[in-house]
Design a protein around this motif. Structure first.
Motif, PDB file in Angstrom:
ATOM      1  N   ILE A   1      12.522 -11.527 -20.941  1.00 23.04           N
ATOM      2  CA  ILE A   1      12.713 -12.940 -20.622  1.00 23.04           C
ATOM      3  C   ILE A   1      11.511 -13.753 -21.068  1.00 23.04           C
ATOM      4  CG2 ILE A   1      12.807 -14.570 -18.678  1.00 23.04           C
ATOM      5  CD1 ILE A   1      14.654 -12.482 -17.268  1.00 23.04           C
ATOM      6  N   ASP A   2      10.316 -13.263 -20.786  1.00 21.34           N
ATOM      7  CA  ASP A   2       9.123 -13.998 -21.209  1.00 21.34           C
ATOM      8  C   ASP A   2       8.922 -13.928 -22.716  1.00 21.34           C
ATOM      9  OD1 ASP A   2       6.451 -15.377 -20.634  1.00 21.34           O
ATOM     10  OD2 ASP A   2       5.838 -13.596 -21.767  1.00 21.34           O
ATOM     11  N   ILE A   3       9.108 -12.757 -23.303  1.00 24.62           N
ATOM     12  CA  ILE A   3       8.757 -12.619 -24.722  1.00 24.62           C
ATOM     13  C   ILE A   3       9.676 -13.437 -25.611  1.00 24.62           C
ATOM     14  CG2 ILE A   3      10.120 -10.583 -25.418  1.00 24.62           C
ATOM     15  CD1 ILE A   3       6.390 -11.236 -26.168  1.00 24.62           C
ATOM     16  N   VAL A   4      10.967 -13.583 -25.243  1.00 25.34           N
ATOM     17  CA  VAL A   4      11.838 -14.394 -26.104  1.00 25.34           C
ATOM     18  C   VAL A   4      11.508 -15.876 -25.967  1.00 25.34           C
ATOM     19  CG1 VAL A   4      13.665 -12.665 -26.133  1.00 25.34           C
ATOM     20  CG2 VAL A   4      13.781 -14.521 -24.451  1.00 25.34           C
TER      21      VAL A   4
ATOM     22  N   ALA B   1      -6.043  -6.050 -24.551  1.00 24.61           N
ATOM     23  CA  ALA B   1      -6.258  -7.347 -25.190  1.00 24.61           C
ATOM     24  C   ALA B   1      -6.059  -8.510 -24.219  1.00 24.61           C
ATOM     25  CB  ALA B   1      -5.322  -7.495 -26.393  1.00 24.61           C
ATOM     26  N   GLU B   2      -5.032  -8.429 -23.370  1.00 24.65           N
ATOM     27  CA  GLU B   2      -4.781  -9.547 -22.455  1.00 24.65           C
ATOM     28  C   GLU B   2      -5.905  -9.700 -21.432  1.00 24.65           C
ATOM     29  OE1 GLU B   2      -1.487  -9.502 -19.780  1.00 24.65           O
ATOM     30  OE2 GLU B   2      -1.940  -7.518 -18.978  1.00 24.65           O
ATOM     31  N   LEU B   3      -6.411  -8.580 -20.920  1.00 22.94           N
ATOM     32  CA  LEU B   3      -7.452  -8.671 -19.901  1.00 22.94           C
ATOM     33  C   LEU B   3      -8.796  -9.070 -20.519  1.00 22.94           C
ATOM     34  CD1 LEU B   3      -6.961  -8.372 -16.936  1.00 22.94           C
ATOM     35  CD2 LEU B   3      -8.023  -6.115 -16.994  1.00 22.94           C
ATOM     36  N   GLN B   4      -9.056  -8.630 -21.760  1.00 20.38           N
ATOM     37  CA  GLN B   4     -10.266  -9.094 -22.442  1.00 20.38           C
ATOM     38  C   GLN B   4     -10.193 -10.589 -22.687  1.00 20.38           C
ATOM     39  OE1 GLN B   4     -13.187  -6.939 -23.661  1.00 20.38           O
ATOM     40  NE2 GLN B   4     -13.740  -9.050 -23.120  1.00 20.38           N
ATOM     41  N   ASP B   5      -9.013 -11.079 -23.048  1.00 21.50           N
ATOM     42  CA  ASP B   5      -8.814 -12.515 -23.253  1.00 21.50           C
ATOM     43  C   ASP B   5      -9.103 -13.274 -21.964  1.00 21.50           C
ATOM     44  OD1 ASP B   5      -8.085 -14.654 -24.954  1.00 21.50           O
ATOM     45  OD2 ASP B   5      -6.052 -14.685 -24.160  1.00 21.50           O
ATOM     46  N   TRP B   6      -8.647 -12.724 -20.839  1.00 21.59           N
ATOM     47  CA  TRP B   6      -8.892 -13.373 -19.544  1.00 21.59           C
ATOM     48  C   TRP B   6     -10.380 -13.392 -19.211  1.00 21.59           C
ATOM     49  CZ3 TRP B   6      -9.954 -10.944 -14.505  1.00 21.59           C
ATOM     50  CH2 TRP B   6      -9.950 -11.866 -13.447  1.00 21.59           C
TER      51      TRP B   6
ATOM     52  N   GLY C   1       2.849  -5.554 -32.444  1.00 22.71           N
ATOM     53  CA  GLY C   1       4.181  -5.620 -33.024  1.00 22.71           C
ATOM     54  C   GLY C   1       4.862  -6.958 -32.769  1.00 22.71           C
ATOM     55  N   TYR C   2       4.830  -7.431 -31.528  1.00 20.93           N
ATOM     56  CA  TYR C   2       5.441  -8.714 -31.216  1.00 20.93           C
ATOM     57  C   TYR C   2       4.701  -9.867 -31.904  1.00 20.93           C
ATOM     58  CZ  TYR C   2       8.664  -6.864 -27.678  1.00 20.93           C
ATOM     59  OH  TYR C   2       9.682  -6.205 -27.030  1.00 20.93           O
ATOM     60  N   ARG C   3       3.389  -9.758 -32.018  1.00 19.06           N
ATOM     61  CA  ARG C   3       2.627 -10.812 -32.695  1.00 19.06           C
ATOM     62  C   ARG C   3       2.987 -10.891 -34.176  1.00 19.06           C
ATOM     63  NH1 ARG C   3      -2.494 -13.133 -30.514  1.00 19.06           N
ATOM     64  NH2 ARG C   3      -2.224 -13.018 -28.257  1.00 19.06           N
TER      65      ARG C   3
ATOM     66  N   VAL D   1      -0.944 -15.194 -16.087  1.00 22.20           N
ATOM     67  CA  VAL D   1       0.075 -14.249 -15.639  1.00 22.20           C
ATOM     68  C   VAL D   1       0.144 -13.060 -16.600  1.00 22.20           C
ATOM     69  CG1 VAL D   1       2.500 -13.961 -14.992  1.00 22.20           C
ATOM     70  CG2 VAL D   1       1.369 -16.169 -14.631  1.00 22.20           C
ATOM     71  N   GLY D   2       0.341 -11.871 -16.044  1.00 23.41           N
ATOM     72  CA  GLY D   2       0.262 -10.642 -16.825  1.00 23.41           C
ATOM     73  C   GLY D   2       1.495 -10.302 -17.644  1.00 23.41           C
ATOM     74  N   PHE D   3       1.875 -11.179 -18.554  1.00 21.98           N
ATOM     75  CA  PHE D   3       2.935 -10.862 -19.514  1.00 21.98           C
ATOM     76  C   PHE D   3       2.267 -10.300 -20.772  1.00 21.98           C
ATOM     77  CE2 PHE D   3       5.436 -14.315 -17.254  1.00 21.98           C
ATOM     78  CZ  PHE D   3       6.305 -13.436 -16.640  1.00 21.98           C
ATOM     79  N   MET D   4       1.978  -8.994 -20.750  1.00 27.64           N
ATOM     80  CA  MET D   4       1.114  -8.406 -21.769  1.00 27.64           C
ATOM     81  C   MET D   4       1.776  -8.267 -23.123  1.00 27.64           C
ATOM     82  SD  MET D   4       3.016  -5.974 -20.498  1.00 27.64           S
ATOM     83  CE  MET D   4       3.909  -4.551 -21.104  1.00 27.64           C
ATOM     84  N   ARG D   5       3.125  -8.344 -23.194  1.00 26.39           N
ATOM     85  CA  ARG D   5       3.769  -8.154 -24.493  1.00 26.39           C
ATOM     86  C   ARG D   5       3.350  -9.212 -25.509  1.00 26.39           C
ATOM     87  NH1 ARG D   5       9.944  -5.907 -23.899  1.00 26.39           N
ATOM     88  NH2 ARG D   5       9.524  -4.273 -22.345  1.00 26.39           N
TER      89      ARG D   5
END
Length: 339
Positions: A178-181, A282-287, A131-133, A122-126
């Motif tokens: 909602i997803d990131i927390v 980064a998310e799409l490369q990971d996929w 920064g979040y990482r 699922v595309g929760f790219m944050r």
């Protein structure tokens, strides 16, 4: 190995993903497209040598030349398209939301578990944002002590003057917080409350903007999320976790800070692509890497379901004007492995 991707939905986000697969990332090729707007699909395909155009999403999914599916259509179509991809045994990247309701997400999970392997990201790219990482790394190493609360802000410069509803401030905007927390704290959200401050004059006549979403984590950590979709000055996403021994916050995303003529200034991102372009890459490369390796990566169907369940509760809280508990099914062992 080159992963041959079929893209369903060639609107703004679909075209942006096509651009990154063909021009930025490695290991992928766009070989087929579909859109309810056949003319737009044709225009996009014209820039993709050898790509086929399919009249329906089902035809694209059935194409033997397509190894994996990228779903970037509108939310109500996601369930049917994702389930069809699962039935075909093809990995699928689905832009958020996984589906508009938690019930629809449960049906996707049932289909995936019946298939016997994880096929959905699922595309929760944050989760892929630097920064979040970095924020999660500080939290996980105990550098600020036990977390107590988190302040968030999600400000857009504007939204379309028609067709955008108050409910969409939660379902389309706050779903990212909602997803990131959930990911940051490694736990589920137990309840939601929505507050309605004074309405901005920049908002449409029927739009309550801004909103304040209060989330209660299962451990008792409180999260407040300011949602302001007509902030005008730019796209501004903020986050700060307050712990027992310190705080950690997202840094200013401007590349430089200018001090001149008695002024102190920096740049505010123009939109979501400007702010999160590296996270999307980064998310799409990971996929693509996971598909090539025959494994799974990133946010799962469970994460899509959990976000939808909280969204359901938040929308009920908005309508009822009171705290609403989040109702969720028990997490299946199938989705127990941390991503």
């Amino acid at each position: 190995m080159t992963v041959n991707v079929g893209v369903i939905g060639t609107g703004m986000i679909g075209q942006d993903h096509i651009r990154r697969i063909t021009q930025v990332l490695t290991g992928g090729a766009v070989v087929a497209v579909n859109d309810v707007d056949e003319a737009r699909a044709g225009q996009v395909a014209a820039g993709l040598p050898g790509a086929s155009i399919h009249a329906t999403a089902q035809d694209l999914i059935a194409d033997d030349h397509v190894d994996a599916i990228l779903v970037a259509s509108w939310g109500p179509a996601h369930e049917e398209q994702v389930v069809a991809a699962i039935a075909a045994g093809k990995p699928v990247f689905c832009e958020k939301p996984l589906a508009p309701t938690s019930a629809a997400c449960l049906r996707i999970m049932d289909a995936e578990m019946a298939a016997g392997r994880r096929l959905v990201q699922v595309g929760f790219m944050r989760r892929y944002d630097a920064g979040y990482r970095a924020m999660k790394a500080v939290l996980d190493d105990g550098g600020i002590g036990a977390p107590l609360l988190m302040h968030c802000a999600h400000r857009n410069p504007s939204v379309p003057p028609y067709g955008f509803t108050t409910d969409m401030i939660i379902s389309d905007s706050s779903v990212h917080e909602i997803d990131i927390v959930r990911w940051l704290f490694g736990e589920e959200i137990a309840a939601a409350t929505v507050l309605t401050p004074g309405r901005s004059r920049q908002a449409g006549a029927d739009l309550q903007d801004p909103l304040i979403l209060l989330l209660e984590m299962a451990s008792g950590v409180l999260v407040d999320d300011e949602l302001f979709v007509n902030a005008r000055y730019g796209y501004d996403v903020r986050g700060e976790i307050v712990g027992e021994a310190g705080t950690v916050a997202l840094a200013d995303v401007g590349e430089v800070t200018v001090r001149a003529a008695n002024r102190h200034s920096g740049r505010v991102p123009v939109d979501w692509r400007d702010r999160f372009i590296r996270a999307y890459d980064a998310e799409l490369q990971d996929w693509l890497n996971a598909v090539a390796a025959g494994t799974s990566a990133g946010p799962t169907s469970w994460d899509g379901y959990a976000a939808a369940a909280v969204t359901d509760a938040a929308l009920e809280a908005l309508r009822a004007g009171q705290r609403t508990a989040v109702t969720m099914a028990e997490r299946p062992d199938f989705y127990a492995k941390a991503q």
